[in-house]
Write an enzyme that holds these catalytic residues in place. Sequence first.
Site, PDB file in Angstrom:
ATOM      1  N   TYR A 165      -5.473  -3.442  -6.361  1.00 56.11           N
ATOM      2  CA  TYR A 165      -4.034  -3.667  -6.194  1.00 56.11           C
ATOM      3  C   TYR A 165      -3.695  -4.541  -4.974  1.00 56.11           C
ATOM      4  O   TYR A 165      -4.555  -4.883  -4.202  1.00 56.11           O
ATOM      5  CB  TYR A 165      -3.225  -2.377  -6.239  1.00 56.11           C
ATOM      6  CG  TYR A 165      -3.472  -1.259  -5.261  1.00 56.11           C
ATOM      7  CD1 TYR A 165      -4.128  -1.411  -4.068  1.00 56.11           C
ATOM      8  CD2 TYR A 165      -2.973   0.026  -5.560  1.00 56.11           C
ATOM      9  CE1 TYR A 165      -4.291  -0.340  -3.196  1.00 56.11           C
ATOM     10  CE2 TYR A 165      -3.126   1.095  -4.697  1.00 56.11           C
ATOM     11  CZ  TYR A 165      -3.787   0.900  -3.510  1.00 56.11           C
ATOM     12  OH  TYR A 165      -3.938   1.949  -2.662  1.00 56.11           O
ATOM     13  N   GLU A 166      -2.458  -4.936  -4.909  1.00 56.47           N
ATOM     14  CA  GLU A 166      -1.979  -5.854  -3.856  1.00 56.47           C
ATOM     15  C   GLU A 166      -2.748  -7.174  -3.896  1.00 56.47           C
ATOM     16  O   GLU A 166      -3.043  -7.787  -2.865  1.00 56.47           O
ATOM     17  CB  GLU A 166      -2.109  -5.170  -2.493  1.00 56.47           C
ATOM     18  CG  GLU A 166      -1.200  -5.720  -1.399  1.00 56.47           C
ATOM     19  CD  GLU A 166       0.265  -5.687  -1.780  1.00 56.47           C
ATOM     20  OE1 GLU A 166       0.752  -4.657  -2.272  1.00 56.47           O
ATOM     21  OE2 GLU A 166       0.933  -6.727  -1.595  1.00 56.47           O
ATOM     22  N   GLY A 167      -3.061  -7.627  -5.123  1.00 53.99           N
ATOM     23  CA  GLY A 167      -3.874  -8.844  -5.307  1.00 53.99           C
ATOM     24  C   GLY A 167      -5.341  -8.461  -5.371  1.00 53.99           C
ATOM     25  O   GLY A 167      -5.900  -8.026  -4.371  1.00 53.99           O
ATOM     26  N   GLN A 212      -7.778 -12.586  -3.748  1.00 56.30           N
ATOM     27  CA  GLN A 212      -7.913 -12.797  -2.299  1.00 56.30           C
ATOM     28  C   GLN A 212      -8.875 -13.946  -2.018  1.00 56.30           C
ATOM     29  O   GLN A 212      -8.666 -14.754  -1.116  1.00 56.30           O
ATOM     30  CB  GLN A 212      -8.439 -11.534  -1.597  1.00 56.30           C
ATOM     31  CG  GLN A 212      -7.629 -10.266  -1.824  1.00 56.30           C
ATOM     32  CD  GLN A 212      -6.205 -10.364  -1.341  1.00 56.30           C
ATOM     33  OE1 GLN A 212      -5.930 -10.985  -0.326  1.00 56.30           O
ATOM     34  NE2 GLN A 212      -5.292  -9.769  -2.092  1.00 56.30           N
TER      35      GLN A 212
END
Lengths: 593, 593
Positions: B441-443, B448
């Site tokens: 999650y969060e990319g 990344q």
Amino acid sequence: MYKAPVEEIAFTLSHVAGLGSALEEGRLGDLSGDLVDAILSEAGRFAGEEIAPLGESGDREGARLVDGAVITPQGWPALYKAWCEGGWNGLTGPQDFGGQALPHMLNVAALEMWNAASMAFALAPTLTMGAIEAVSKHGSDALKQTFLEKMVSGEWTGTMNLTEPHAGSDLGVLKSRAERMGDGTYRVFGQKIFITWGEHDAADNIIHLVLARLPDAPAGTRGISLFLVPKFLVNDDGSLGERNDVFCHSIEHKLGIHGSPTCTMIFGDGRFGAEKGALGYLVGEENKGLACMFTMMNNARLAVGIQGVAIAEAATQKAVAYAKERTQGKAPGWQGTGMSPIIEHPDIARTLLTMKALTQGSRAICYACAHAIDLSHASEGDEARHWAERAALLTPIAKSFSTDVGVDVASMGIQVHGGMGFIEETGAARYLRDARIAPIYEGTNGIQAIDLVTRKLPLSDGGAVRGFIGELKGVADKLGASNDAAFGTSATRLSAAIADLETATDWLLEALGAGRQAEALAGATPYQRLFGLTLTGTYLATGALAAAGDGDGEKRVALCRFAAENLLAETAALKDAVVGGAASLEAARAVLG
Amino acid sequence: MYKAPVEEIAFTLSHVAGLGSALEEGRLGDLSGDLVDAILSEAGRFAGEEIAPLGESGDREGARLVDGAVITPQGWPALYKAWCEGGWNGLTGPQDFGGQALPHMLNVAALEMWNAASMAFALAPTLTMGAIEAVSKHGSDALKQTFLEKMVSGEWTGTMNLTEPHAGSDLGVLKSRAERMGDGTYRVFGQKIFITWGEHDAADNIIHLVLARLPDAPAGTRGISLFLVPKFLVNDDGSLGERNDVFCHSIEHKLGIHGSPTCTMIFGDGRFGAEKGALGYLVGEENKGLACMFTMMNNARLAVGIQGVAIAEAATQKAVAYAKERTQGKAPGWQGTGMSPIIEHPDIARTLLTMKALTQGSRAICYACAHAIDLSHASEGDEARHWAERAALLTPIAKSFSTDVGVDVASMGIQVHGGMGFIEETGAARYLRDARIAPIYEGTNGIQAIDLVTRKLPLSDGGAVRGFIGELKGVADKLGASNDAAFGTSATRLSAAIADLETATDWLLEALGAGRQAEALAGATPYQRLFGLTLTGTYLATGALAAAGDGDGEKRVALCRFAAENLLAETAALKDAVVGGAASLEAARAVLG
């Protein structure tokens, strides 16, 4: 849903692991390639169509303990019955008792398919096969007559009762005890934990093999005996008699393999009648129980290794399918309309190719190990010894490398699924949950590494491992001699990896020879992985060389190259850790307080 | 049970990540070292004593959806209230609205402790902090007046509503829509998935930040607006008004973070009355919603990175404690009576030291990233830009490397526990289950890597990354200049790793410059890990050099050496994969069918 990769399995058996030439040379009796294909195909069908759907529901449902009885997931008893009726349980079983006495290679290939469909389900027969082997090799004729036929057919399942709370890797300290009854039978008392399929509702009887200590036994590993303790005693006419004094006290709440009941078993507390003590029959000689267990370790450890391969295969299939279907963003060079399937993104492709390469590499290692076991049985004298040593050497690598691969590939599979991977209904998470036990049981991978370094490397004074490394060099040489530019720098990379393996091997043998045990053990795990990676590269090359010109030949060459140019470079670091890591490890012990 | 490593955290903040010199130079206002210590200690106490016990029970119990309401685990609402009353939610919050405006470094250190005690619990404030940041930076004065004070205190929690079933990594394709009501407000309609703490019973109100598209918005990422949608509307006097048209449709059945409700949220289906559409307020400008989200990405991604560190720390503590207590076999050189504690076995010691080194390395990376964020706020002009670029560069590494470390270390922790590691009650398995979401999650970590390579390397025309590598070389030089033999070959190893990083960086910058995007992206993930490992080696060396002469100095030197001599050799393989892996990857695509 899992679909058995029957062609890939057949190719690996024949062209990488040695089944093809063994059949040609007639070393495996009258077994034919056609029969092999027929068996693999039918196993594949059963695994994909019958087991896989119930594998998913079985994971959700799990096994339950109700009033001392274990209820397996809905449909599993019937599934197990159908599976037995297919004759699968006796594939390698002794012919005298209804088995087919086929090579282990075939059984390992079939086990891969059962485990990929449901590892929790496949554990039941895996344990039974171990028990059959122990009884076949070490049981008295009377024991064989009474128990083997039903065990080979699968009507009765088997278990291995080794672990106790304080005795896991170190069985020498186990406390379960047995008393001689004077009539040749024994009464067994004690508590065993982590007993896979120790109690369940899928078979009429359960045959427990139990390690225990006689009253006058020497301390340690030399005072352990092996007993056969049936759940129900067996009457002279073969019918089931009274309930024996053994029962399931509780089942574990585990990270994975939820359908497989992991039981705490209590022997001899008198729960089922006045007579205390579980009636048991000696298997092998008194105080030689651990040796009896060790004779079947190769097979059992290999059977766990194949679980890693199986999960890796299933996880890879699921991830590839998802990556083709799921669209997100635009990959560089994407010409289609809208978003790209994520498989087009280089990073996803790298992950999937890594999964493929590791799966195929670990599969080849396990099959090669099974092949060595088969040839050790099919030959005599020096040759039998050669193959037995090869099997002994490959076993810890097959067990540890493949189960590490199972965990890593399952984790990569979750990652490919993104957020959906974390949702249980997707099924990717189950693979990681199931896979995570395999590096632990049947001897942790750390124990495998100790075994590899301290017991297997010294075989034939280092000759076994050196001879094997020589063969690997032969493959690298062939690769170098091939003029196929599609191999890229594979030959150079593979040769470098083999050189790293050789350097590390020489260093370890020298350290062991000089009594520097702690130093050798400090590098045992990196060495084990170094060996597994090098074999992965070698076996992918073997397959690619064999397939040149075939329809799929180009793909094999490409995967060989991908692995050589992306995964094999790690061997240098692993070699460094083996030959140079011990001093820093010792120096850093204070960090652990 | 987790015990916050307050001293280690304080040391890393001060001597590795730069807080010490920033305080000395007075760059962080009137913050004193004593206040830092007091905050860390109290946070550590709260995390270990208050949160950790409920973290375990909360995992077993999980969050439940009952009639549209989410019930969090027993004790969690009270725990959350007590945590808010401690002022922890507003540590970095704006002072105008009751926050303490302390440096991010402190908050990240505190977040590590909350997450180590219970990642599922810590997610609630983590999301609120993101929402506070968005409203502070982009909200109108009216929005700030109405919402911020209660969000800073924690009385109201916040959420981020980004993902839709077809729009995960690629938000450009999201379909949720908003309509202008003519009075400056909007009505929001749509379905959002994977909404962390989207609905729950621990706070009086929930402030949803929602990405949606206006009717006349351009397609893609330039047509997305950000809206604030409260669960309960707020009256002019600040009291809660009517229920807004947003509700939780279902919660996910997940691998881990069971106490954290992951919700599917429905906006605007008219469930709570005649008026359809969830009332929302624009945050920032129309169609600039994604830019608003991006301004808080650094903090949010860092907050996920620290989850990896937190789990790694907790898993390491548990494994070390178990390895000291559990006895099995006899380690080489063991002089004690009976079996050795398994920590004495070299292989277990290697595993635990690897866990320690990776945990400390990833912690330092995250803290250094927070430090860069703090200094970017505390400075101006070129210096502010320098630190902003450093933060931008470190963020994807902090997020991805640390979360990979979280998964790997949690898995190693299970392995150290042997069979007990697979049993849920032991608690080691929970760390792996929880950790597994953080690389997603969060990319995702793949995203990344793309961000690192394509957006961060080109900063200042490569000057940002080259300057950073120059600093790393400075540390390696200092290490080389130290005459402490206990460092072994650390200096050589670290220099080699930095050289690998530099080679890979140059290659990537050249590839990007030449428009060879696909080739650069093929190596993005190995590059990211190469960067993380090199930073781990560098920061361990920084700490060891700083501590020389201290009580714990020798331990730091030993751990630095262990990492350098056992973990850093991998950088060569990673560099090879970056600079030479792309061709083989492209060639092997056909393997994936």
